[in-house]
Design an enzyme around this catalytic site. Structure first.
Site, PDB file in Angstrom:
ATOM      1  N   HIS A 192       0.777  -1.109   0.052  1.00 58.45           N
ATOM      2  CA  HIS A 192      -0.042  -0.045   0.046  1.00 58.45           C
ATOM      3  C   HIS A 192       0.779   1.144  -0.172  1.00 58.45           C
ATOM      4  CE1 HIS A 192      -4.038   1.598   0.242  1.00 58.45           C
ATOM      5  NE2 HIS A 192      -3.294   2.712   0.914  1.00 58.45           N
ATOM      6  N   ALA A 193       0.694   2.176  -0.999  1.00 57.80           N
ATOM      7  CA  ALA A 193       1.446   3.181  -1.048  1.00 57.80           C
ATOM      8  C   ALA A 193       1.667   4.229   0.120  1.00 57.80           C
ATOM      9  CB  ALA A 193       1.030   4.281  -2.330  1.00 57.80           C
ATOM     10  N   HIS A 222      -0.393  11.706  -6.052  1.00 57.12           N
ATOM     11  CA  HIS A 222      -1.092  11.799  -4.793  1.00 57.12           C
ATOM     12  C   HIS A 222       0.227  11.771  -3.597  1.00 57.12           C
ATOM     13  CE1 HIS A 222      -3.777  11.025  -1.558  1.00 57.12           C
ATOM     14  NE2 HIS A 222      -2.950  10.258  -0.857  1.00 57.12           N
ATOM     15  N   GLU A 223       1.154  10.674  -4.012  1.00 60.63           N
ATOM     16  CA  GLU A 223       2.128  10.388  -2.783  1.00 60.63           C
ATOM     17  C   GLU A 223       3.183  11.591  -3.122  1.00 60.63           C
ATOM     18  OE1 GLU A 223       0.202   7.334  -1.691  1.00 60.63           O
ATOM     19  OE2 GLU A 223       1.856   8.285  -0.665  1.00 60.63           O
ATOM     20  N   GLU A 260      -3.904  15.085   2.442  1.00 61.59           N
ATOM     21  CA  GLU A 260      -4.289  14.136   1.011  1.00 61.59           C
ATOM     22  C   GLU A 260      -4.743  14.767   0.001  1.00 61.59           C
ATOM     23  OE1 GLU A 260      -3.250  11.249   3.789  1.00 61.59           O
ATOM     24  OE2 GLU A 260      -3.981  11.123   1.622  1.00 61.59           O
ATOM     25  N   TYR A 287      -9.755  11.452   3.775  1.00 62.19           N
ATOM     26  CA  TYR A 287      -9.907  11.276   2.440  1.00 62.19           C
ATOM     27  C   TYR A 287     -11.295  12.104   1.860  1.00 62.19           C
ATOM     28  CZ  TYR A 287      -6.273   8.087   2.754  1.00 62.19           C
ATOM     29  OH  TYR A 287      -4.709   7.520   3.386  1.00 62.19           O
ATOM     30  N   HIS A 292      -6.548   0.221   5.592  1.00 59.79           N
ATOM     31  CA  HIS A 292      -6.512   1.430   6.633  1.00 59.79           C
ATOM     32  C   HIS A 292      -7.165   0.713   7.991  1.00 59.79           C
ATOM     33  CE1 HIS A 292      -6.140   3.411   2.753  1.00 59.79           C
ATOM     34  NE2 HIS A 292      -5.825   4.416   3.319  1.00 59.79           N
ATOM     35  N   HIS A 296       2.079  14.596  -0.947  1.00 58.62           N
ATOM     36  CA  HIS A 296       2.777  14.455   0.434  1.00 58.62           C
ATOM     37  C   HIS A 296       4.141  15.086   0.647  1.00 58.62           C
ATOM     38  CE1 HIS A 296      -0.852  12.443   1.825  1.00 58.62           C
ATOM     39  NE2 HIS A 296      -0.700  11.238   1.408  1.00 58.62           N
TER      40      HIS A 296
HETATM   41  O1  LIG Z   1      -4.639   5.205   1.129  1.00 62.05           O
HETATM   42  C1  LIG Z   1      -4.495   5.958   0.004  1.00 62.05           C
HETATM   43  C2  LIG Z   1      -3.106   6.512  -0.526  1.00 62.05           C
HETATM   44  C3  LIG Z   1      -2.017   6.016   0.683  1.00 62.05           C
HETATM   45  C4  LIG Z   1      -1.635   7.399   1.406  1.00 62.05           C
HETATM   46  O2  LIG Z   1      -0.754   8.175   0.646  1.00 62.05           O
HETATM   47  O3  LIG Z   1      -2.796   8.173   1.917  1.00 62.05           O
HETATM   48  C5  LIG Z   1      -0.844   6.919   2.766  1.00 62.05           C
HETATM   49  C6  LIG Z   1      -1.675   6.180   3.719  1.00 62.05           C
HETATM   50  C7  LIG Z   1      -0.975   5.718   4.930  1.00 62.05           C
HETATM   51  C8  LIG Z   1       0.286   4.662   4.814  1.00 62.05           C
HETATM   52  C9  LIG Z   1       0.993   4.284   5.843  1.00 62.05           C
HETATM   53  C10 LIG Z   1       0.643   5.080   7.171  1.00 62.05           C
HETATM   54  C11 LIG Z   1      -0.167   6.222   7.160  1.00 62.05           C
HETATM   55  C12 LIG Z   1      -0.986   6.460   5.992  1.00 62.05           C
HETATM   56  N1  LIG Z   1      -0.840   8.151   3.520  1.00 62.05           N
HETATM   57  C13 LIG Z   1       0.538   8.846   3.860  1.00 62.05           C
HETATM   58  O4  LIG Z   1       1.568   8.423   3.077  1.00 62.05           O
HETATM   59  C14 LIG Z   1       0.632  10.056   4.387  1.00 62.05           C
HETATM   60  C15 LIG Z   1      -0.109  10.477   5.413  1.00 62.05           C
HETATM   61  C16 LIG Z   1      -0.238  11.521   6.173  1.00 62.05           C
HETATM   62  C17 LIG Z   1       0.739  12.635   5.895  1.00 62.05           C
HETATM   63  C18 LIG Z   1       1.899  12.000   4.929  1.00 62.05           C
HETATM   64  C19 LIG Z   1       1.955  10.892   4.269  1.00 62.05           C
HETATM   65  N2  LIG Z   1      -5.586   6.564  -0.529  1.00 62.05           N
HETATM   66  C20 LIG Z   1      -6.724   6.088  -0.198  1.00 62.05           C
HETATM   67  C21 LIG Z   1      -7.874   6.916  -0.807  1.00 62.05           C
HETATM   68  C22 LIG Z   1      -7.733   7.422  -1.975  1.00 62.05           C
HETATM   69  C23 LIG Z   1      -7.100   8.628  -2.253  1.00 62.05           C
HETATM   70  C24 LIG Z   1      -6.746   9.265  -3.463  1.00 62.05           C
HETATM   71  C25 LIG Z   1      -7.288   8.567  -4.510  1.00 62.05           C
HETATM   72  C26 LIG Z   1      -7.949   7.398  -4.592  1.00 62.05           C
HETATM   73  C27 LIG Z   1      -8.040   6.902  -3.417  1.00 62.05           C
HETATM   74  C28 LIG Z   1      -7.130   4.728  -0.515  1.00 62.05           C
HETATM   75  O5  LIG Z   1      -6.445   4.026  -1.421  1.00 62.05           O
HETATM   76  O6  LIG Z   1      -8.035   4.071  -0.048  1.00 62.05           O
HETATM   77 ZN   LIG Z   2      -2.346  10.167   0.992  1.00 62.68          ZN
END
Ligand SMILES: O=C(CCC(O)(O)[C@H](Cc1ccccc1)NC(=O)c1ccccc1)N[C@@H](Cc1ccccc1)C(=O)O
Ligand SMILES: [Zn+2]
Length: 610
Positions: A338-339, A368-369, A396, A508, A498, A372
């Site tokens: 998971h990214a 998206h990444e 996000e 989100y 999540h 961040h």
């Molecule tokens: O989960 C993500 C992308 C991963 C992330 O970049 O949000 C990631 C999730 C994560 C992974 C490990 C520990 C904590 C959170 N978040 C980050 O990398 C992050 C979070 C907060 C601050 C800086 C970076 N997107 C969600 C929702 C989404 C977002 C955008 C487009 C489509 C879907 C999903 O896929 O369901």
């Molecule tokens: Zn994110």
């Protein structure tokens, strides 16, 4: 003035230095585990987490010895306010160890889950006649399909109702079902920690990040405004799926079977674009084939994204990013696919971990990444306690805002990913429809994930009814149903990253609303004229300057002030008007298409499709 305040200010200086060092060591051990899921790396992570917790507890004890609420300097007060919430480190060591152990093991179960291929499944049922069990064991060896990229590709490509139902169930059996017991204990320990921090439960502690006592009603109001958009998209897609799969599989006034929408959680419906789009025969807006044809690599995708950020005058990725990021799934070890985007707290080391597939969807995820990382870079000079998003939704939204420009046919043509554009009203409807399949379809899922979790943390949902409640919310908000019967033996929320990853999700939903507020504001700054959905802010230094002004703040000011700056004083709230404005031509078109049909859905059993 108050000597205590001068001393408090001194304390914060020493704290900040130590915090960055401890944070670096903690993030590094977390990274080592996430990029190589071995027992040794798990043990290192668990040990390092306890050391980090001791440091946080020490800092918290010192900070709370100051009368910081009387301090005059608003920034100093805000820094102490953030320090006064200790988090899970408030737990006694034994409980913290158990919590971290459960957390690491749930992440491991999810990230290493595999399923057998459907064809094998068919063979195994045939095999059951003769008890030739050594053959079945050899078949076990082929059960190597992982979520990324294998299962994700199947869900996008297959249009075989039964194969999709098999994959949908097999994934849940191998991920969510396996962590139900651990999750129940995880909730107890999380709530113990929340109560030690003075909150009623962990849900309340999570909502603290939005610094708003009207947050829940604001969310409900946003959903009420957005429901008509979702209902119209749902009704249209349902009709198209009925003509494809038959009206014995889907009722014209019922929920949509969750496994037919091209995504494991039905959270985005991009997978059904090809056979449901309003005006077929136009050039496809999914540029995946062109990316593959051009032999594009994951690195190319990251360079395309970085180039967009620098075209706005924003910061480029520093050398350690290119040196240490993991942007392709390794073949020699298990990782968390998971990214995610990582800040190593030393102002130099920033990384992305992503099992990048060569698809348009993953090009969007790269943005998206990288959004961040850009946010990290923009607030790098803030004190460590302010190196956060204005609220989690802001973090996000950054990359997604840029992706709204990248996705335009005009931009895709400019970067030679699209040969021709259907620059006419029908082409525009097709385009808006493709963005709606990403953005509008997501809204109810983005909302219900934490409605469900807050219900569990608060005790409103008892652990005996966790899965029943999940499917009640999935029916009520998303209008989807499970293709196979679900019971309390299952744990379907656990099949979404999540939940085992313990990452809050309402961020989100907030992001999908505010990213259109940001898009509108940046398009105005870029001098865009014409409909919002045609805007591409590429190379606009004015847009970049406005975005940078907001991102540099980090969490040093309440997010309402950041919103005011972004919108030029127009609003300090979350506002659904820009997303409604963006999709308006499509909504009018869908209402026309739906005028003789039922909107919405009913079902008398949320745990199985009618
Ligand atoms: O989960 C993500 C992308 C991963 C992330 O970049 O949000 C990631 C999730 C994560 C992974 C490990 C520990 C904590 C959170 N978040 C980050 O990398 C992050 C979070 C907060 C601050 C800086 C970076 N997107 C969600 C929702 C989404 C977002 C955008 C487009 C489509 C879907 C999903 O896929 O369901
Ligand atoms: Zn994110």
């Amino acid at each position: 003035d108050n000597p205590d305040e001068a001393e408090g200010f001194e304390f914060l200086q020493t704290y900040d230095k130590r915090a960055s060092q401890e944070c670096y060591l903690s993030v590094l051990s977390n990274w080592a585990y996430a990029t190589n899921l071995t027992e040794e790396n798990k043990q290192n992570l668990l040990e390092r987490s306890l050391v980090y917790a001791e440091f946080q507890k020490e800092a918290w004890k010192n900070a709370t010895s100051f009368a910081w609420k009387q301090f005059k300097n608003p920034s100093t007060r805000r820094l102490f306010k953030f320090l006064s919430i200790l988090g899970t480190a408030a737990l006694p060591t034994e409980k913290l160890k158990e919590l971290n152990e459960i957390s690491a093991s749930m992440e491991d179960t999810y990230s290493t889950s595999k399923i057998c291929p459907y064809s094998l499944q068919v063979v195994i049922t045939d095999e059951s006649e003769n008890l030739d069990d050594d053959k079945s064991s050899s078949e076990e060896e082929n059960c190597t399909l992982s979520l990324e990229p294998d299962i994700t590709r199947i869900l996008k490509k297959s249009q075989n109702y039964d194969e999709l139902a098999y994959v949908w169930k097999a994934w849940r059996d191998s991920s969510g079902k396996k962590i139900r017991k651990r999750y129940e204990r995880f909730v107890e320990l999380s709530n113990d920690a929340a109560r030690l921090n003075g909150f009623a439960d962990m849900g309340e502690m999570w909502r603290e990040s939005y610094e708003s006592d009207t947050f829940l009603e604001d969310l409900e109001n946003l959903w009420k405004q957005l429901l008509p958009l979702y209902e119209n998209l749902h009704a249209y897609v349902r009709r198209k799926l009925i003509s494809k799969y038959g009206n014995d599989k889907i009722r014209p006034d019922g929920p949509i079977p969750a496994h037919l929408l091209g995504n494991m959680w039905a959270q985005d419906w991009a997978g059904v674009q090809e056979f449901t789009e309003p005006y077929p025969g136009k050039p496809s807006l999914d540029v995946t084939p062109q990316m593959v044809e051009q032999n594009m690599t994951a690195l190319d995708m990251f360079n395309i994204s970085e180039e967009f950020f620098s075209s706005l005058g924003l910061k480029e990725m520093p050398p350690p990013f290119w040196e240490h990021s993991v942007i392709e799934k390794p073949t020699d070890r298990e990782i968390v696919c998971h990214a995610s985007a990582w800040d190593f707290c030393n102002g130099k080391d920033y990384r992305i971990k992503q099992c990048t597939d060569i698809t348009m969807q993953d090009l969007i995820t790269v943005h998206h990444e990288m959004g961040h990382i850009e946010y990290y870079l923009q607030y790098a000079d803030q004190p460590s306690l302010f190196r956060e998003g204005a609220n989690p939704g802001f973090h996000e939204a950054v990359g997604d805002v840029l992706a709204l420009s990248v996705s335009t046919p005009k931009h895709l043509k400019a970067i030679s990913l699209l040969n021709e554009i259907a620059d006419d009203p029908e082409g525009d409807i097709n385009y808006l429809y493709s963005i709606a399949l990403d953005k509008i379809s997501f809204l109810p899922f983005g909302y219900l994930m934490d409605l469900w979790r807050w219900g569990i943390f608060s005790g409103n949902t008892s652990v005996e009814e966790m899965n029943t409640k999940w499917w009640e919310l999935r029916l009520k908000y998303q209008g989807v149903c499970p293709p196979v019967k679900r019971t309390e033996e299952d744990f379907d929320p656990g099949a979404k990253y999540h939940i085992p990853g313990n990452t809050p999700y309402i961020r989100y939903f907030v992001s999908f609303v505010i990213q259109f507020q940001f898009h509108k504001a940046l398009c105005e700054a870029a001098g865009h004229e014409g409909p919002l959905y045609k805007c591409d802010i590429y190379q606009s230094k004015e847009a970049g300057k406005l975005l940078s002004q907001v991102l540099q703040l980090g969490s040093s000011k309440p997010w309402t002030e950041a919103m005011k700056i972004m919108t030029g004083g127009k609003t300090n709230k979350m506002d659904a008007a820009p997303i409604i404005e963006y999709f308006d031509p499509l909504i009018q078109w869908l209402k026309e298409q739906n005028k003789n049909y039922t909107l919405g859905w009913t079902s008398n059993d949320p745990t199985i499709c009618p």
